[in-house]
Design a protein around this motif. Structure first.
Motif, mmCIF file in Angstrom:
data_model
loop_
_atom_site.group_PDB
_atom_site.id
_atom_site.type_symbol
_atom_site.label_atom_id
_atom_site.label_comp_id
_atom_site.label_asym_id
_atom_site.label_seq_id
_atom_site.Cartn_x
_atom_site.Cartn_y
_atom_site.Cartn_z
ATOM 1 N N LEU A 286 -58.009 86.832 71.396
ATOM 2 C CA LEU A 286 -56.625 86.853 70.909
ATOM 3 C C LEU A 286 -56.615 86.484 69.423
ATOM 4 N N PRO A 287 -56.709 87.476 68.539
ATOM 5 C CA PRO A 287 -56.792 87.188 67.099
ATOM 6 C C PRO A 287 -55.418 87.058 66.458
ATOM 7 N N PHE A 288 -54.724 85.955 66.769
ATOM 8 C CA PHE A 288 -53.356 85.780 66.296
ATOM 9 C C PHE A 288 -53.171 84.542 65.429
ATOM 10 N N LEU A 289 -54.244 83.856 65.099
ATOM 11 C CA LEU A 289 -54.128 82.661 64.279
ATOM 12 C C LEU A 289 -54.159 83.035 62.802
ATOM 13 N N GLY A 290 -53.338 82.355 62.035
ATOM 14 C CA GLY A 290 -53.313 82.606 60.606
ATOM 15 C C GLY A 290 -54.395 81.874 59.843
ATOM 16 N N ARG B 29 -59.615 83.728 74.384
ATOM 17 C CA ARG B 29 -60.082 82.869 73.289
ATOM 18 C C ARG B 29 -59.235 83.147 72.062
ATOM 19 N N LEU B 30 -58.591 82.101 71.556
ATOM 20 C CA LEU B 30 -57.818 82.230 70.320
ATOM 21 C C LEU B 30 -58.751 82.317 69.124
ATOM 22 N N ALA B 31 -58.355 83.126 68.117
ATOM 23 C CA ALA B 31 -59.183 83.299 66.934
ATOM 24 C C ALA B 31 -58.313 83.702 65.756
ATOM 25 N N SER B 32 -58.871 83.569 64.579
ATOM 26 C CA SER B 32 -58.192 84.029 63.366
ATOM 27 C C SER B 32 -57.984 85.537 63.425
ATOM 28 N N TRP B 33 -56.886 85.995 62.869
ATOM 29 C CA TRP B 33 -56.602 87.439 62.875
ATOM 30 C C TRP B 33 -57.668 88.226 62.140
ATOM 31 N N LYS B 34 -58.399 87.571 61.238
ATOM 32 C CA LYS B 34 -59.419 88.280 60.471
ATOM 33 C C LYS B 34 -60.663 88.607 61.297
ATOM 34 N N PHE C 213 -54.099 101.767 66.622
ATOM 35 C CA PHE C 213 -54.753 101.710 65.321
ATOM 36 C C PHE C 213 -55.409 100.337 65.144
ATOM 37 N N ASP C 214 -55.001 99.556 64.141
ATOM 38 C CA ASP C 214 -55.618 98.246 63.944
ATOM 39 C C ASP C 214 -54.582 97.124 64.027
ATOM 40 N N ILE C 215 -53.522 97.367 64.796
ATOM 41 C CA ILE C 215 -52.449 96.381 64.912
ATOM 42 C C ILE C 215 -52.736 95.480 66.105
ATOM 43 N N ASN C 216 -53.062 94.218 65.835
ATOM 44 C CA ASN C 216 -53.462 93.295 66.898
ATOM 45 C C ASN C 216 -52.377 93.101 67.946
ATOM 46 N N GLY C 217 -51.124 93.171 67.536
ATOM 47 C CA GLY C 217 -50.023 92.911 68.451
ATOM 48 C C GLY C 217 -49.660 94.065 69.354
ATOM 49 N N LEU C 218 -50.393 95.183 69.277
ATOM 50 C CA LEU C 218 -50.110 96.340 70.124
ATOM 51 C C LEU C 218 -51.357 96.686 70.931
ATOM 52 N N VAL C 219 -51.338 96.385 72.211
ATOM 53 C CA VAL C 219 -52.487 96.617 73.081
ATOM 54 C C VAL C 219 -52.338 97.971 73.769
ATOM 55 N N ALA C 220 -53.448 98.723 73.845
ATOM 56 C CA ALA C 220 -53.417 100.062 74.434
ATOM 57 C C ALA C 220 -53.305 99.984 75.952
ATOM 58 N N LEU C 221 -52.646 100.999 76.515
ATOM 59 C CA LEU C 221 -52.454 101.099 77.958
ATOM 60 C C LEU C 221 -53.365 102.180 78.534
ATOM 61 N N ARG C 222 -53.765 102.005 79.779
ATOM 62 C CA ARG C 222 -54.669 102.958 80.428
ATOM 63 C C ARG C 222 -53.846 103.949 81.253
ATOM 64 N N ALA D 105 -50.193 77.834 76.133
ATOM 65 C CA ALA D 105 -50.555 77.369 74.803
ATOM 66 C C ALA D 105 -49.611 78.051 73.830
ATOM 67 N N THR D 106 -49.215 77.355 72.775
ATOM 68 C CA THR D 106 -48.294 77.944 71.806
ATOM 69 C C THR D 106 -48.889 77.886 70.403
ATOM 70 N N TYR D 107 -48.503 78.879 69.619
ATOM 71 C CA TYR D 107 -48.863 78.919 68.197
ATOM 72 C C TYR D 107 -47.657 79.513 67.486
ATOM 73 N N TYR D 108 -46.863 78.647 66.889
ATOM 74 C CA TYR D 108 -45.591 79.055 66.292
ATOM 75 C C TYR D 108 -44.766 79.805 67.346
ATOM 76 N N ASP D 109 -44.405 81.083 67.095
ATOM 77 C CA ASP D 109 -43.564 81.808 68.044
ATOM 78 C C ASP D 109 -44.364 82.472 69.162
ATOM 79 N N ASP D 110 -45.677 82.452 69.073
ATOM 80 C CA ASP D 110 -46.510 83.060 70.109
ATOM 81 C C ASP D 110 -46.772 82.071 71.230
ATOM 82 N N ARG D 111 -46.987 82.603 72.413
ATOM 83 C CA ARG D 111 -47.432 81.742 73.510
ATOM 84 C C ARG D 111 -48.391 82.519 74.402
ATOM 85 N N PHE D 112 -49.281 81.789 75.034
ATOM 86 C CA PHE D 112 -50.370 82.397 75.783
ATOM 87 C C PHE D 112 -50.489 81.678 77.120
ATOM 88 N N ALA D 113 -50.325 82.406 78.212
ATOM 89 C CA ALA D 113 -50.300 81.816 79.542
ATOM 90 C C ALA D 113 -51.645 81.171 79.871
#
Length: 876
Positions: free
Chosen positions: A132-136, A249-254, A266-275, A159-167
């Motif tokens: 989960l590469p959502f950390l700044g 696993r939380l990680a830096s967006w980089k 494309f390369d947008i972390n916040g958009l996960v592909a569907l099968r 777990a929360t990180y600003y406005d994000d949360r992870f079950a």
């Protein structure tokens, strides 16, 4: 279908606002309302493509009730609806309950097969987890800084990180509940809390049913106890230990580019592909769409990013089974490419038409001059082919390397199964794949369909890759070619064939985002010969489009895709259709532009700072400023100019970051951007710049309007269904998003129709001639509304055949439709061409734009005898 009208919905412009516009659109003459996504999106979404629930209508837009009222209003007024549907991906986040379930249960979740996650990646520490590469900031820094915390909500811990949360995994709830015990040790509820903590202590990560049953007890207990009382005690090492036990696993967006193990849009972390290739995923995620398609007002679907599908043909067949009467695909066609045979679609959304109309209007000699001006202004500019190659490599190295590693690893494992290929190394296969993908001349192939074409495309790419790398081992490329073309899968025994076909599908899903990010979002911002040609689906190095080729493409569309959409502007365009028209006109004044560039270089020499801008960025600023300098006739010049600096800087900053040469999104250079902004704003305000630009810009505006009228007439008369992007019935000098998504003043547009109503109902030739040839603000709205009404009232004129008409002379385009019942004559380039003779199939005509009679003696008419330069003739 008469025409579609695209509306960009957003919280500030929802279903009720769209409903209020319906009467205006009916008066304008369109037949269908074409809506941006209506499903539930991430909170605050301004576009709707980050869908979090495909089966819920967006509450922010007005909910299901609001949509039903809009649909009822459309049905009442005889207006159909086309829905923009997003099947390729979903927005991750707190409101995507299926994604949160995957975070809670990992590969054991019932939704694990919904999202395209690699649960067995190359990195051992990520096996069974999703990155989960959502950390700044780096993970350790965010953890030690207290930015990661814990929270409870509705029977679940996060777990929360600003406005994000992870079950969190229910298998880790025991420690959280134990931490709450001290706060309740003197209360009766203590023992219930302890009992529940002990019960959660016996839950394994894969025991989903057991955990869900305990959740009911947790919900009930939370009414009597503060189950979150001990969460604040988890910090530092204790919090890290808890997070290490999660299915993520939380990680830096980089870190995303290299280690992410879910496919993205494309390369947008916040958009996960569907099968979507999985039938249960398709049917589960299309329940709402099936309901909407059953409504009388909903007539069709526009499929977003069809190239993201594992099996586009199968997906389109499933849509037809769902009840979609009309389906259009958002698809960029490469040079010479057509839609695959057998697809259940009316055609594309029209990017190719947008580019054809730009190239049709080019002055070929002027374009050659512009080429020389560009090379003088930016002497280190690479040729287009080299620019594309380098841009694709950069994207694969920086934005999409993780997906590449997955492909290379998969192919390496396959090669190990055959003694003839097992010597190929992972590194060698990766490099060969990089070169082949960089050499692809289109977005993707569509195996196992269209095998012959796929082999030709793959063979061409491999040949170009080999030529670029003469020292490379050719057998590696031959192996890659056999895999990419499907030949290896066809020849393999069943178990291996299945693995190979799965690999081929993933490869096809990889070349598309590389092309999109490499070409549209990088190369287009590095190659600035003429920005009018740097449009979605465009080929900036191509020259003027001859009339004969334009006719051939229209005949092809009339025969195979008569309902293909015809776009000249979209929510994704790089420049508005009238900005583009003015830039096309640069080729008509190329010599003057060359002189102006030299003068502007001198005028702006003192505006260049210590760090920049570069020659490329300066040329982009000046070329764009020339197109935007003259305000539209309807707008106050002072107000327009006051807003121009902000709009231009927003565009230029984005252009420079997309080019990735002097600054970028991932590593912005603040010092360089300060100099670039200062240059941009100063150029807008500098009087010496104005002295040079003003006379040229006025000519560009006048010539651009002529091309706008040609473009408008052609879009509304050639084979296909015209698509109007919101507000572009008036002049639209927009730039790339978000500039092209600004609010539209529909009251002003309705007032324009009121003002034009007498002329629209009973055209007076002299009045229309004055309107079109004096550059008035109402010229484009008049032509648009008049021809839309003609299409609505006389649909047979726009159906069936298409025939290019012979023109004796240069600079004109003419064609007939409906067996010669309709004839169209327009100037090909923005300037005024010399008179020519057009050979028509009839003798007596009425011009639909002016109402004037036109006599064609012996079937021939001089363009001088036409009421205006733009004639839409209906045979008497």
């Amino acid at each position: 279908m008469t025409a579609t009208y695209r509306l960009q919905l957003r919280p500030e412009f929802g279903f009720a606002d769209a409903e209020a516009v319906v009467p205006y659109l009916v008066r304008l003459g369109v037949s269908h309302l074409y809506l941006s996504p209506v499903t539930e999106a991430r909170a605050g979404s301004t576009h709707g493509y980050d869908v979090v629930d495909h089966n819920r209508v967006s509450d922010a837009l007005g909910g299901r009730g609001g949509f039903d009222r809009l649909a009822a209003a459309c049905a009442e007024h005889g207006l159909g609806i086309v829905l923009d549907w997003v099947p390729n991906h979903a927005g991750v986040g707190p409101r995507n309950w299926a994604w949160q379930d995957v975070l809670a249960y990992g590969p054991h979740s019932e939704y694990a097969s919904t999202f395209d996650v690699d649960w067995d990646p190359l990195k051992p520490g990520l096996r069974g987890k999703v990155l989960l590469p959502f950390l700044g900031a780096p993970y350790g820094e965010a953890l030690d800084g207290g930015d990661i915390a814990l929270a409870y909500d509705d029977g679940r811990f996060y777990a929360t990180y600003y406005d994000d949360r992870f079950a969190l995994s229910p298998a880790t709830y025991a420690a959280l509940l134990d931490a709450a015990l001290p706060a309740h040790e003197r209360e009766d509820v203590y023992f219930d809390l302890k009992d529940l903590a002990d019960a959660y202590g016996g839950v394994a990560p894969g025991e989903v049913e057991k955990a869900e049953a305990l959740r009911l007890r947790l919900l009930a207990l939370a009414d009597r106890a503060d189950v979150a009382a001990g969460l604040a005690s988890f910090e530092g090492g204790a919090l890290h230990d808890l997070l290490e036990r999660q299915a993520w696993r939380l990680a830096s967006w980089k870190t995303a580019g290299h280690e992410i193990n879910y496919r993205r849009f494309f390369d947008i972390n916040g958009l996960v592909a569907l099968r979507m290739e999985e039938p249960e995923v398709f049917w589960e995620s299309h329940r709402l769409l099936g309901e909407l398609l059953a409504m009388d007002a909903v007539h069709g679907v526009r499929v977003d990013h069809v190239d993201g599908m594992f099996d586009p043909a199968g997906y389109l067949e499933a849509l037809r089974e769902l009840g979609a009467q009309h389906v259009w695909v958002e698809k960029i066609l490469g040079p010479g490419e057509t839609l695959p045979d057998g697809w259940c679609t009316e055609g594309t959304t029209g990017y190719e038409v947008m580019n054809d109309l730009a190239h049709l209007g080019l002055d070929a000699d002027g374009l050659a001059v512009l080429d020389r001006v560009w090379r003088r202004a930016v002497p280190d500019a690479e040729p287009w082919d080299e620019t594309v190659y380098e841009s694709k490599r950069i994207v694969m190295d920086t934005s999409l390397p993780g997906e590449l590693v997955r492909l290379a690893t998969g192919l390496n494992r396959i090669s190990e199964l055959d003694y003839r290929t097992r010597d190929f190394t992972l590194g060698g296969l990766r490099e060969a794949l990089v070169e082949v993908v960089a050499a692809f001349d289109r977005y993707r192939t569509y195996l196992p369909h269209d095998a012959a074409e796929a082999r030709a495309v793959a063979g061409g790419a491999v040949a170009r890759a080999k030529a670029r790398n003469p020292a490379a081992e050719p057998s590696v490329y031959d192996f890659v070619e056999r895999a990419v073309s499907g030949e290896a899968a066809e020849a393999a025994p069943p178990p291996l064939a299945e693995r190979l076909w799965a690999w081929v599908g993933r490869f096809q899903q990889y070349t598309a985002p590389v092309a999109a990010k490499g070409v549209e979002d990088t190369a287009f911002y590095r190659y600035a010969r003429l920005l009018a040609l740097n449009e979605v689906g465009g080929e900036p190095d191509e020259g003027a489009l001859p009339a004969r080729d334009f006719h051939a493409r229209n005949r092809e569309r009339a025969g195979h895709f008569p309902l293909n959409l015809l776009a000249t502007a979209t929510h994704d365009h790089k420049r508005g259709e009238d900005t583009r028209a003015r830039l096309v006109a640069l080729a008509a004044v190329a010599d003057d532009w060359g002189g102006a560039v030299e003068a502007l270089d001198r005028a702006t020499a003192g505006l260049v700072g210590a760090r920049g801008p570069s020659a490329l960025d300066r040329y982009v600023v000046l070329q764009t400023l020339a197109a935007l300098w003259a305000p539209p006739p309807s707008q106050d010049a002072e107000a327009y100019r006051a807003d121009l600096a902000d709009r231009l800087w927003g565009y230029v900053q984005k252009a420079a970051r997309e080019a990735k040469l002097s600054t970028s999104w991932i590593n912005p250079d603040a010092a360089y951007e300060r100099d670039l902004e200062a240059f941009t704003r100063s150029a807008v305000a500098d009087e010496s710049v104005a002295d040079v630009l003003a006379p040229l810009a006025e000519r560009l505006a006048a010539l651009g309007l002529r091309h706008t009228l040609t473009q408008t007439v052609l879009k509304l008369t050639i084979p296909g269904v015209p698509d109007l992007y919101q507000g572009t019935e008036r002049l639209d000098l927009s730039l790339v998003d978000p500039d092209n998504r600004r609010p539209v003043d529909y009251a002003e547009r309705a007032a324009t129709l009121d003002r034009l109503a007498p002329l629209l109902d009973r055209p007076a030739p002299d009045d229309v001639r004055d309107l079109l040839h004096t550059g008035e603000a109402d010229a484009k709205p008049y032509v648009t509304a008049r021809l839309l009404r003609l299409r609505r009232d006389r649909p047979a004129l726009f159906e069936g055949d298409y025939r290019g008409v012979e023109v004796e002379g240069d600079g004109w385009v003419a064609f007939e439709r409906a067996g010669g019942a309709l004839a169209v004559v327009v100037p090909q380039t923005p300037d005024r061409p010399a008179p020519a003779t057009v050979r028509l199939g009839g003798a007596a005509w009425t011009d639909a734009l002016t109402g004037a009679r036109v006599e064609a003696e012996g079937g021939a008419v001089s363009t001088d005898a036409l009421p205006t330069s733009w004639a839409v003739l209906v045979r008497d």
